[in-house]
Scaffold this active site. Structure first.
Site, PDB file in Angstrom:
ATOM      1  N   HIS A  62      28.627 -64.563 -45.270  1.00  0.00           N
ATOM      2  CA  HIS A  62      29.253 -64.160 -46.535  1.00  0.00           C
ATOM      3  C   HIS A  62      28.403 -63.065 -47.173  1.00  0.00           C
ATOM      4  CE1 HIS A  62      26.245 -67.175 -47.729  1.00  0.00           C
ATOM      5  NE2 HIS A  62      26.174 -66.512 -48.884  1.00  0.00           N
ATOM      6  N   ASP A  68      26.555 -61.877 -50.864  1.00  0.00           N
ATOM      7  CA  ASP A  68      26.100 -62.307 -52.188  1.00  0.00           C
ATOM      8  C   ASP A  68      25.961 -61.092 -53.095  1.00  0.00           C
ATOM      9  OD1 ASP A  68      25.802 -65.114 -51.675  1.00  0.00           O
ATOM     10  OD2 ASP A  68      23.994 -64.656 -50.514  1.00  0.00           O
ATOM     11  N   LYS A  93      12.856 -47.210 -18.456  1.00  0.00           N
ATOM     12  CA  LYS A  93      12.942 -48.065 -17.269  1.00  0.00           C
ATOM     13  C   LYS A  93      11.520 -48.436 -16.856  1.00  0.00           C
ATOM     14  CE  LYS A  93      14.799 -48.648 -12.686  1.00  0.00           C
ATOM     15  NZ  LYS A  93      13.657 -49.484 -12.323  1.00  0.00           N
ATOM     16  N   ASP A 149     -21.353 -31.214  -6.567  1.00  0.00           N
ATOM     17  CA  ASP A 149     -20.955 -30.187  -5.606  1.00  0.00           C
ATOM     18  C   ASP A 149     -22.190 -29.800  -4.793  1.00  0.00           C
ATOM     19  OD1 ASP A 149     -19.975 -28.079  -4.173  1.00  0.00           O
ATOM     20  OD2 ASP A 149     -19.349 -26.893  -5.897  1.00  0.00           O
ATOM     21  N   ASP A 186     -23.611 -27.475  -2.209  1.00  0.00           N
ATOM     22  CA  ASP A 186     -23.349 -26.164  -1.606  1.00  0.00           C
ATOM     23  C   ASP A 186     -24.495 -25.818  -0.649  1.00  0.00           C
ATOM     24  OD1 ASP A 186     -22.497 -23.653  -0.985  1.00  0.00           O
ATOM     25  OD2 ASP A 186     -22.860 -22.787  -2.964  1.00  0.00           O
ATOM     26  N   GLY A 216     -13.373 -27.732   1.407  1.00  0.00           N
ATOM     27  CA  GLY A 216     -12.387 -26.899   2.086  1.00  0.00           C
ATOM     28  C   GLY A 216     -13.046 -25.728   2.793  1.00  0.00           C
ATOM     29  N   GLY A 233     -18.913 -26.725   2.001  1.00  0.00           N
ATOM     30  CA  GLY A 233     -19.640 -27.661   1.165  1.00  0.00           C
ATOM     31  C   GLY A 233     -19.010 -29.044   1.114  1.00  0.00           C
ATOM     32  N   ARG A 282      -7.623 -23.554   1.106  1.00  0.00           N
ATOM     33  CA  ARG A 282      -8.658 -22.576   0.789  1.00  0.00           C
ATOM     34  C   ARG A 282      -8.323 -21.259   1.512  1.00  0.00           C
ATOM     35  NH1 ARG A 282     -13.026 -24.666  -1.872  1.00  0.00           N
ATOM     36  NH2 ARG A 282     -13.008 -22.520  -2.650  1.00  0.00           N
TER      37      ARG A 282
END
Length: 831
Positions: free
Chosen positions: A49, A51, A236, A673, A675, A708, A711, A779
């Site tokens: 209802h 009010d 999702k 790295d 080298d 690559g 090194g 490379r």
């Protein structure tokens, strides 16, 4: 503020220790000259209802309208006078507890100010029994009459109707057109638990779950099948589908196949038991989140310690009421109400208030698996239905393991090399190819041990392809795969293993294809009958990278141009290589600032090193990054097209930051790295071994990869939360220790002239904005080698970095898989 005497009845009817309704005296004082207020509550108590409440004599005089207000002057609605309410009630919205007076939901349906006609006569008109009010609400406007009639029983009854004032409209059903709250926007309401349900008591959880079983399944589709006028979009999630049934504190948490998940996910089960509800059945997904808050099936399957959640997206049953026939929006609102204030590991599924195209773009940007488009007004049905559409931005497929190829590496005889997989069809299992990437060494060993117990002599697939050395097994296990596309002959292109699914049966695994779905008219607001389809549900894994599909936006031009003269490798060869490497590179490159080296005229000509490339098309994902002096727009390799666009720009070598958006201040690894100097490979091996020993002494695992060229890069994968300052300090400390012990062959001196032929210990890439060559990046030297992730057991005198090249990627992956995957799942912390 002293409460009016008229509020005694209101106070007497309520226990303010139980109800959240405002206690008299809680209202703020009203300022002089402020117009009186009115509100209308949509109240679902014994019955729904409305009010109506008018401010009169310091309180809210209240009337209950069973059918609500009407804009038709000829429609006179019953209005039962109830007790006065405090002025503070004008802002109330919530649920009145079971067993309390007026128990049920109460929404703030309308609000505003009013004056009587003529003004200032509210008290007198109420006493007389005829109120004429001019309402200035958000929904109710114009003049209205309230006329007292002869009382029936103990409560005074009135009639409420619209005056003829130009605002009337007999054809306007205001409660139907605007069911929402003006405060929260909620539409749905829930009444108190029915007496019959209270008498019989809560159902046992097993019976409760059976009442709403089986779960509704979504249909794989394409974006064109969803319409913004008829559909709502949700994220999702990628995990285990789970239905949670609660009854008086007891819980059943089952997968869609009826398997118990509560024991496997005890924290989630405990949190669900703590929900304040007598009876409920929630539909959702159990997921594991990566550092960016994305659900990733791999993390869930591996039990890697990632944060786990129960993401609820539907509510099927609540306190004795079956909600499945209620409209989608109503079920969602009740679910939001039930979960209001809850904390992880329980959360509400995310809804995107965006048009479909922008929602999909957001899904791509944030690396989600895709979206679920749900038809507005639809019911919940226990079958696969076109009312729920899966719109994927990543390709994924479940596959049944039919066998494996042993690994070719003599040092790893207990590992698999590749899985042989298939899907189920009307005439049995069908071969869809082999999967050689996505595994760790540990996974390869575990799969070998698992599958060796299921060996059979003949393949289960009706069209099994002859494969030398193949080991066939019973079709017992289901693998989750990511892939780029289906080939024309029904094979998976570039599949990547994500994990095993324990919630799916092998015979349920079919090739999932988008289905055509009838689209509703834009003008139609009616509910559409759900359609059950025979196809089974599958879910794709959600890798760290966003979508892996190739939509054809990137085009190859001048494919016959030779880029590697000594080898004859062309631009077409480079384009094909990066397409093949895409499933390996996307998880690394996505959302990571990128710098590239281009050789448009081939590697014999000068190349270019660039952070921001010219001529970037509008469809290309980009990432704006603030550097020290300026902001640059980097290519963001979020999909195959972006990677292939770079390949077409002759961007042979890809350099990446050690961090990724949105947490660019938090590196994912420490990098060393090495080298070589005049001492060559022999000195490099000496330094690399001592470096590994020092890291292991600190409890840190490391991953080597070839640069690559000549090194070696050594990476230490890290858990989220580290800073570049930390990684820089740590790497400098370790490099200094190496130099102190091996100073005759290694140095941290940057100047070539001052190195005196020693190996260079370079840790400069650990600063913000510094880059390292990406794994699998080519490379620009003869042979077209790529930066190859290694096992430490391979770092020996026999290692030839040049044998990992443009033509040997597939062979390398068949032998060892994607060794770099572990660097993207770091859990280690520095001192």
């Amino acid at each position: 503020m002293k409460s009016p005497r008229s509020l005694r009845t209101y106070r007497a009817k309520r226990d303010f220790q139980k109800t959240s309704e405002p206690e008299p005296g809680a209202e703020a004082p009203r300022g002089p000259g402020e117009p009186p207020i009115f509100v209308v509550h949509k109240h679902d108590a014994t019955r729904l209802h409305y009010d109506l409440r008018l401010e009169i004599d310091g309180a809210l005089a209240s009337w209950a309208l069973p059918k609500g207000p009407s804009f038709d002057p000829k429609t006179k609605r019953l209005a039962v006078e109830t007790e006065d309410h405090p002025l503070a009630y004008a802002g109330f919205e919530g649920r009145i507890p079971e067993g309390e007076y007026g128990g049920g939901d109460s929404l703030l349906w309308d609000r505003g100010t009013y004056e009587t006609v003529p003004p200032g006569e509210a008290h007198a008109q109420r006493q007389k029994g005829h109120l004429t009010v001019q309402l200035h609400g958000e929904k109710l406007k114009g003049r209205w009459h309230l006329i007292r009639t002869k009382p029936r029983g103990k409560k005074a009854q009135w009639l409420c109707f619209k005056a003829v004032d130009g605002e009337e409209n007999p054809d306007y059903d205001v409660t139907a057109e605007h069911p929402e709250s003006v405060k929260s926007g909620r539409r749905a309401t829930r009444g108190p638990v029915r007496k019959a349900a209270r008498k019989q008591g809560p159902l046992p959880v097993e019976q409760l779950l059976q009442r709403v079983w089986p779960p509704m399944l979504a249909q794989l589709s394409v974006p064109e099948q969803a319409d913004d006028a008829t559909h709502l979009y949700e994220v999702k999630y990628d995990g285990f589908r789970a239905l949670a049934a609660l009854s008086s504190g007891t819980l059943t948490l089952d997968s869609r196949n009826g398997n118990d998940l509560a024991a496997r996910f005890p924290q989630i089960a405990e949190a669900l038991r703590g929900l304040r509800v007598t009876e409920a059945v929630l539909d959702g997904e159990i997921v594991a989140l990566d550092a960016e808050g994305r659900s990733r099936f791999q993390l869930l399957q591996q039990g890697s310690g990632a944060e786990q959640r129960f993401v609820a997206f539907d509510l099927l049953w609540l306190d004795g009421e079956d909600l499945r026939q209620r409209p989608l929006e109503a079920r969602r609102e009740l679910l939001e109400q039930l979960l209001a204030g809850v904390k992880p590991p329980i959360q509400l599924s995310e809804r995107l208030e965006l048009p479909g195209d922008k929602a999909l773009a957001e899904a791509r940007r944030r690396g989600w698996e895709g979206l679920i488009a749900k038809r507005k007004g639809s019911a919940y049905v226990g079958s696969r239905s076109g009312d729920w559409l899966k719109l994927k931005v990543q390709a994924g497929q479940e596959a049944v393991i039919l066998g494996y190829l042993p690994i070719k590496n003599e040092r790893a005889k207990e590992e698999i090399g590749a899985l042989l997989v298939g899907v189920h069809g009307p005439d049995g299992y069908h071969d869809v190819g082999k999967v050689g990437t996505g595994f760790t060494s540990k996974t390869r060993r575990e799969l070998r041990a698992l599958l060796d117990r299921q060996r059979v002599k003949a393949p289960a697939a009706v069209d099994a392809k002859a494969r030398a050395g193949a080991v066939w097994v019973k079709p017992k296990y289901v693998a989750q795969l990511q892939f780029t596309e289906w080939t024309s002959d029904g094979r998976l292109r570039h599949p990547v293993f994500q994990g095993l699914r324990t919630d799916k049966k092998p015979e349920e695994v079919v090739r999932e294809k988008p289905q055509a779905t009838a689209k509703a008219s834009r003008s139609s607001g009616s509910r559409r009958a759900p359609t059950a389809l025979a196809a089974r549900s599958t879910r794709a894994a959600a890798p760290k990278a966003p979508p892996a599909e190739d939509t054809g936006m990137a085009r190859l031009t001048h494919g016959d141009r030779v880029l590697f003269p000594e080898d004859g490798f062309t631009k077409q060869d480079v384009f094909d290589y990066y397409r093949e490497a895409a499933p390996l590179l996307l998880p690394v490159l996505a959302n990571r600032p990128l710098a590239v080296q281009q050789w448009p005229a081939g590697i014999q000509a000068p190349g270019f090193f660039r952070h921001e490339l010219s001529g970037m098309p509008g469809w290309l994902p980009t990432l704006r990054v603030k550097h020290e002096e300026k902001t640059l727009r980097h290519v963001n390799v979020q999909n195959v097209d972006a990677l292939l666009w770079l390949a077409n720009q002759s961007a042979l070598t890809l350099h990446v930051w050690s961090s990724h958006a949105p947490k660019l201040a938090q590196p994912d690894w420490v990098v060393f790295d090495l080298d070589p100097g005049k001492g060559g490979w022999e000195d490099l091996l000496t330094v690399a071994r001592l470096l590994r020993e020092k890291l292991e002494a600190l409890g840190l695992e490391s991953l080597p990869k070839t640069s690559g060229k000549r090194g070696l890069h050594v990476l230490v994968p890290l858990a989220p939360g580290h800073t570049y300052a930390q990684t820089q300090r740590f790497s400098e400390r370790i490099a200094a220790e190496l130099e102190a012990e091996l100073g005759s062959i290694a140095t941290t001196e940057r100047s070539i002239s001052k190195r005196r032929g020693r190996l260079y210990l370079d840790v400069g890439q650990n600063g913000r904005g510094k880059t390292v060559v990406a794994p699998y990046s080519l490379r620009a030297i003869a042979g077209a080698p790529f930066s190859a992730p290694l096992k430490w057991s391979e770092v020996t005198r026999k290692l030839d970095p040049l044998r990992f090249n443009l033509k040997t990627l597939a062979k390398r992956l068949d032998a060892v898989g994607d060794l770099f995957a572990q660097a993207l799942q770091g859990t280690q912390t520095l001192e």
